[in-house]
Motif scaffolding. Structure first.
Motif, PDB file in Angstrom:
ATOM      1  N   SER A   1      17.208 -17.970  -3.297  1.00 60.40           N
ATOM      2  CA  SER A   1      17.771 -16.617  -3.285  1.00 60.40           C
ATOM      3  C   SER A   1      17.678 -16.012  -4.682  1.00 60.40           C
ATOM      4  O   SER A   1      17.361 -16.698  -5.659  1.00 60.40           O
TER       5      SER A   1
ATOM      6  N   ASN B   1       6.796 -11.912   1.871  1.00 57.96           N
ATOM      7  CA  ASN B   1       7.273 -11.286   3.106  1.00 57.96           C
ATOM      8  C   ASN B   1       8.456 -10.353   2.876  1.00 57.96           C
ATOM      9  O   ASN B   1       9.070  -9.881   3.833  1.00 57.96           O
ATOM     10  N   ASN B   2       8.790 -10.089   1.613  1.00 59.32           N
ATOM     11  CA  ASN B   2       9.847  -9.142   1.244  1.00 59.32           C
ATOM     12  C   ASN B   2      11.191  -9.421   1.902  1.00 59.32           C
ATOM     13  O   ASN B   2      11.909  -8.507   2.289  1.00 59.32           O
ATOM     14  N   ASP B   3      11.545 -10.715   2.011  1.00 58.83           N
ATOM     15  CA  ASP B   3      12.847 -11.049   2.587  1.00 58.83           C
ATOM     16  C   ASP B   3      13.922 -11.288   1.527  1.00 58.83           C
ATOM     17  O   ASP B   3      15.044 -11.665   1.837  1.00 58.83           O
TER      18      ASP B   3
ATOM     19  N   GLN C   1      13.945 -13.507  -0.876  1.00 58.27           N
ATOM     20  CA  GLN C   1      14.066 -14.899  -1.308  1.00 58.27           C
ATOM     21  C   GLN C   1      12.689 -15.541  -1.323  1.00 58.27           C
ATOM     22  O   GLN C   1      11.741 -14.998  -0.777  1.00 58.27           O
TER      23      GLN C   1
ATOM     24  N   LYS D   1      10.544 -10.361  -6.724  1.00 57.06           N
ATOM     25  CA  LYS D   1       9.898  -9.422  -5.800  1.00 57.06           C
ATOM     26  C   LYS D   1       8.373  -9.587  -5.816  1.00 57.06           C
ATOM     27  O   LYS D   1       7.727  -9.499  -4.784  1.00 57.06           O
TER      28      LYS D   1
ATOM     29  N   SER E   1      10.292 -18.765  -0.388  1.00 54.28           N
ATOM     30  CA  SER E   1      10.079 -19.989   0.382  1.00 54.28           C
ATOM     31  C   SER E   1       9.366 -20.995  -0.521  1.00 54.28           C
ATOM     32  O   SER E   1       8.941 -20.658  -1.631  1.00 54.28           O
TER      33      SER E   1
ATOM     34  N   ASP F   1       7.623 -12.600  -3.646  1.00 51.89           N
ATOM     35  CA  ASP F   1       8.260 -12.599  -2.334  1.00 51.89           C
ATOM     36  C   ASP F   1       7.317 -11.918  -1.340  1.00 51.89           C
ATOM     37  O   ASP F   1       7.455 -10.741  -1.031  1.00 51.89           O
TER      38      ASP F   1
END
Length: 158
Positions: free
Chosen positions: A75, A33-35, A37, A28, A39, A31
């Protein structure tokens, strides 16, 4: 001491996070963009936070290894597997993890060094908490964790 390991990255080979809540917090934190997962760019930020400057090729290689479903993202499950890897790996990976904490390269991890790294990893702890962590694994009573004590601690936590 929380950390995890991966053969391809000296920086990330240092995470050995011990439980799913710690792994979720670490994911978290990076992350952006809080998706839910990571990148390749977010993974690169993880590495940079740990004090390394990975090349684009290194990030690509790490993504190829960690991103087992090949969707282009790491993920939570993949990150958890990555963070728990190392329990059956050799001493070289443990040495890499130890070396990340041993900031001054004197062969010992102090509470101050532990605090610096855990803070970089987003853990909220005081230096006194780190003293307690060191004391809990310091079998020779010198106030530091040497590599032998680190190996014992890691084998117990995995």
């Amino acid at each position: 001491m929380e950390t995890s390991k991966s053969e391809q990255s000296p920086a990330l080979s240092s995470l050995y996070l011990q439980d799913l809540d710690e792994i979720k917090r670490a994911l978290k934190r990076f992350d952006a963009n809080n998706d839910g997962q990571l990148s390749a760019e977010e993974l690169s930020e993880v590495i940079k936070t740990l004090g390394s400057t990975p090349s684009a090729e290194e990030i690509t290689r790490m993504m190829e290894e960690i991103d087992t479903d090949k969707d282009g993202f790491v993920s939570l499950d993949e990150f958890a597997k990555f963070c728990s890897a190392g329990s059956d790996n050799g001493e070289g990976e443990l040495r890499e993890a130890f070396d990340m904490y041993d900031i001054n390269r004197n062969g010992l991890i102090s509470s101050s060094e532990l605090h610096q790294i855990l803070t970089k990893l987003g853990e909220k702890c005081t230096e006194q908490d780190c003293v307690k962590m060191i004391t809990s694994v310091d079998s020779d009573g010198d106030g530091f964790v040497n590599f032998s004590e680190f190996k014992t601690m890691m084998s117990q936590s995995n």
